[in-house]
Design a protein around this motif. Structure first.
Motif, PDB file in Angstrom:
ATOM      1  N   THR A  23      81.015 -49.149  49.649  1.00  0.00           N
ATOM      2  CA  THR A  23      80.041 -50.162  48.204  1.00  0.00           C
ATOM      3  C   THR A  23      78.654 -49.048  48.758  1.00  0.00           C
ATOM      4  O   THR A  23      79.073 -48.239  50.212  1.00  0.00           O
ATOM      5  CB  THR A  23      79.391 -51.383  48.656  1.00  0.00           C
ATOM      6  N   ARG A  24      77.582 -49.169  47.996  1.00  0.00           N
ATOM      7  CA  ARG A  24      76.838 -48.197  48.426  1.00  0.00           C
ATOM      8  C   ARG A  24      75.803 -49.398  49.836  1.00  0.00           C
ATOM      9  O   ARG A  24      76.276 -47.488  50.344  1.00  0.00           O
ATOM     10  CB  ARG A  24      75.175 -49.089  46.904  1.00  0.00           C
ATOM     11  N   GLU A  25      75.997 -50.007  50.061  1.00  0.00           N
ATOM     12  CA  GLU A  25      74.917 -50.501  51.059  1.00  0.00           C
ATOM     13  C   GLU A  25      75.739 -49.600  52.291  1.00  0.00           C
ATOM     14  O   GLU A  25      75.197 -49.054  53.473  1.00  0.00           O
ATOM     15  CB  GLU A  25      75.531 -52.066  51.096  1.00  0.00           C
ATOM     16  N   GLN A  26      77.865 -49.447  52.193  1.00  0.00           N
ATOM     17  CA  GLN A  26      78.196 -48.919  53.556  1.00  0.00           C
ATOM     18  C   GLN A  26      77.590 -48.235  53.310  1.00  0.00           C
ATOM     19  O   GLN A  26      78.118 -47.210  54.709  1.00  0.00           O
ATOM     20  CB  GLN A  26      79.663 -48.821  52.982  1.00  0.00           C
ATOM     21  N   VAL A  27      77.570 -47.400  52.242  1.00  0.00           N
ATOM     22  CA  VAL A  27      77.096 -45.723  52.402  1.00  0.00           C
ATOM     23  C   VAL A  27      75.692 -45.351  53.133  1.00  0.00           C
ATOM     24  O   VAL A  27      75.785 -44.601  54.113  1.00  0.00           O
ATOM     25  CB  VAL A  27      77.482 -45.348  51.091  1.00  0.00           C
ATOM     26  N   THR A  28      74.971 -46.186  52.887  1.00  0.00           N
ATOM     27  CA  THR A  28      73.960 -46.145  53.438  1.00  0.00           C
ATOM     28  C   THR A  28      74.090 -46.016  54.960  1.00  0.00           C
ATOM     29  O   THR A  28      73.376 -45.747  55.732  1.00  0.00           O
ATOM     30  CB  THR A  28      72.840 -47.397  52.500  1.00  0.00           C
ATOM     31  N   ASP A  39      78.646 -39.944  44.455  1.00  0.00           N
ATOM     32  CA  ASP A  39      80.042 -38.825  45.570  1.00  0.00           C
ATOM     33  C   ASP A  39      80.591 -39.787  46.825  1.00  0.00           C
ATOM     34  O   ASP A  39      82.324 -40.361  47.166  1.00  0.00           O
ATOM     35  CB  ASP A  39      79.814 -37.758  45.420  1.00  0.00           C
ATOM     36  N   THR A  40      79.807 -40.202  47.337  1.00  0.00           N
ATOM     37  CA  THR A  40      80.364 -40.868  49.009  1.00  0.00           C
ATOM     38  C   THR A  40      80.996 -41.993  48.952  1.00  0.00           C
ATOM     39  O   THR A  40      82.173 -42.370  48.921  1.00  0.00           O
ATOM     40  CB  THR A  40      79.366 -40.633  49.886  1.00  0.00           C
ATOM     41  N   MET A  41      80.411 -42.180  48.081  1.00  0.00           N
ATOM     42  CA  MET A  41      81.249 -44.035  48.122  1.00  0.00           C
ATOM     43  C   MET A  41      82.671 -44.176  47.333  1.00  0.00           C
ATOM     44  O   MET A  41      83.191 -44.941  47.293  1.00  0.00           O
ATOM     45  CB  MET A  41      79.962 -45.055  46.363  1.00  0.00           C
ATOM     46  N   LYS A  42      82.203 -43.190  46.404  1.00  0.00           N
ATOM     47  CA  LYS A  42      83.849 -42.762  45.833  1.00  0.00           C
ATOM     48  C   LYS A  42      85.381 -42.364  46.948  1.00  0.00           C
ATOM     49  O   LYS A  42      86.029 -42.460  46.686  1.00  0.00           O
ATOM     50  CB  LYS A  42      83.833 -41.764  44.725  1.00  0.00           C
ATOM     51  N   ALA A  43      84.265 -40.923  47.704  1.00  0.00           N
ATOM     52  CA  ALA A  43      84.994 -40.242  48.628  1.00  0.00           C
ATOM     53  C   ALA A  43      85.827 -41.280  49.026  1.00  0.00           C
ATOM     54  O   ALA A  43      86.744 -40.999  49.822  1.00  0.00           O
ATOM     55  CB  ALA A  43      84.436 -38.982  48.625  1.00  0.00           C
ATOM     56  N   ARG A  44      84.732 -42.248  50.083  1.00  0.00           N
ATOM     57  CA  ARG A  44      85.614 -42.922  51.311  1.00  0.00           C
ATOM     58  C   ARG A  44      85.588 -44.662  50.555  1.00  0.00           C
ATOM     59  O   ARG A  44      85.652 -45.449  51.551  1.00  0.00           O
ATOM     60  CB  ARG A  44      84.151 -42.863  51.988  1.00  0.00           C
TER      61      ARG A  44
END
Ligand code: NAD
Length: 261
Positions: free
Chosen positions: A208-213, A200-205
C-alpha cells in the motif's frame, strides 16, 4: 526582509530543494540567480514567478556544474547583475546506485564533479568578493550521507562526506572575514522525484502507499515523516541572518533522527 538587496546564487535550483532555497531567499528580499537544467518554458515560469511574487531580480544561469569555467562565469555574471554575490548555495546534485565493482567510471566522475567539485569552483570564485566586503554566507546541501553510508552509493556518499570536509576547511580560512560556511544534511526530502517513485514501488512490492512510505522510503527516518523543502530552506535563511554569525564549519542535520540511530 533580512536579505534585502543581497545577491544570492543557488546552484541546481530549477527544482526541488534548490528552488525552495531560491524562493525563500527572494521572500527575504534577495536578488537570486537560479541555475540547473529543465525545459526553457518551465525555467522561465519559475524565474518570472520569483520576480513577480517577491519583487526582486531573478536571473537564470545555464552553467553546467561539471564545467569549472562555466561556474566561474556564473558567479561573475551574478556579481555584475546584483553588484555582489553575498550568498552562495552549492546544491546541484545527482545520484547513481550500483555495486562498486559495476559502478560506471563516468558516473563516478560525474557525481564527484557535480556533487563535490562544483562547490570548490563556486567557493573559489565567490570568496574573493565576500572577503573584500567582509560579509558572506556559503551553504552546501550535503546529506545524511555526509555522516553515514548506504550500500551501492559509493560516489554519492564519498562526495557528501567530502563536502562536509570542504565546509570545515573554508570556514576556518574565512572565519575572520565575516563569512560563514556551513552545510545542511537532509534525510529524505519530499520532492517530485520521491513522489514519482511511490506508484511503481507499490506495484513492484505489492504494497500500500503507507507501506511504501513507512517501510521502504522512510525505513531509516525515525519520525516517519519526509523533510520538506521549506524546512531545509528555513535553515538556510537562518544561517544567512546576523544571529547566525557564529555558526560556521557546521553540518546541520534535518533528517528526522536518521543519523541519531
Ligand atoms: P532535484 O533533482 O530536484 O534537483 C537537482 C538540481 O540540480 C536540478 O535543478 C538539476 O537541474 C540540477 N543539476 C543536475 N545536474 C546539473 C549540472 N550538471 N549542472 C547544473 N545543475 C545540475 O533533486 P533535489 O532532491 O532537490 O536535490 C538537491 C540537492 O539536495 C542534491 O545535492 C542532493 O544530493 C541533496 N539531497 C537531496 C535529498 C532528497 O531526499 N531529495 C536528501 C539529501 C540531500
Amino acid at each position: 526582509m533580512s536579505l534585502k538587496g543581497k545577491g544570492a546564487v543557488v546552484t541546481g535550483s530549477t527544482s526541488g530543494i534548490g528552488l525552495g532555497y531560491a524562493r525563500a531567499f527572494a521572500k527575504e528580499g534577495a536578488n537570486v540567480m537560479i541555475n540547473g537544467f529543465g525545459t526553457p518554458a518551465d525555467i522561465e515560469k519559475e524565474r518570472a514567478a520569483i520576480e513577480s511574487e517577491f519583487g526582486v531580480k531573478a536571473v537564470y544561469s545555464p552553467a553546467d556544474m561539471t564545467k569549472p569555467g562555466e561556474i566561474a562565469e556564473m558567479v561573475a555574471t551574478a556579481e555584475k547583475a546584483f553588484g555582489a554575490v553575498d550568498v552562495l548555495v552549492n546544491n546541484a546534485g545527482i545520484q547513481f546506485v550500483s555495486p562498486v565493482e559495476d559502478f560506471p567510471v563516468e558516473k563516478w566522475d560525474q557525481i564527484i564533479a557535480i556533487n563535490l567539485s562544483s562547490a570548490f569552483h563556486g567557493m573559489r570564485a565567490a570568496v574573493p568578493g565576500m572577503k573584500r566586503r567582509k560579509w558572506g554566507r556559503i551553504i552546501s546541501t550535503a546529506s545524511a550521507h555526509s555522516l553515514v553510508a548506504s550500500p551501492f552509493k559509493s560516489a554519492y556518499v564519498s562526495a557528501k562526506h567530502a563536502i562536509a570536509g570542504l565546509t570545515k576547511t573554508v570556514a576556518l580560512e574565512t572565519a575572520e572575514f565575516g563569512i560563514t560556511v556551513n552545510c545542511i544534511s537532509p534525510g529524505y526530502v519530499w520532492t517530485p522525484l520521491v513522489e514519482k517513485q511511490i506508484p511503481d514501488t507499490m506495484k513492484a512490492r505489492n504494497m500500500t502507499r503507507e507501506q511504501v512510505t513507512n517501510d521502504v522510503l522512510l525505513a531509516a527516518q525515525p519520525t516517519k515523516q519526509f523533510v520538506t523543502t521549506e524546512q531545509v530552506a528555513a535553515i538556510a535563511v537562518f544561517l544567512c541572518s546576523d544571529e547566525a554569525c557564529n555558526i560556521t564549519g557546521a553540518n546541520i542535520s534535518v533528517d528526522g533522527g536518521w543519523t541519531a540511530a
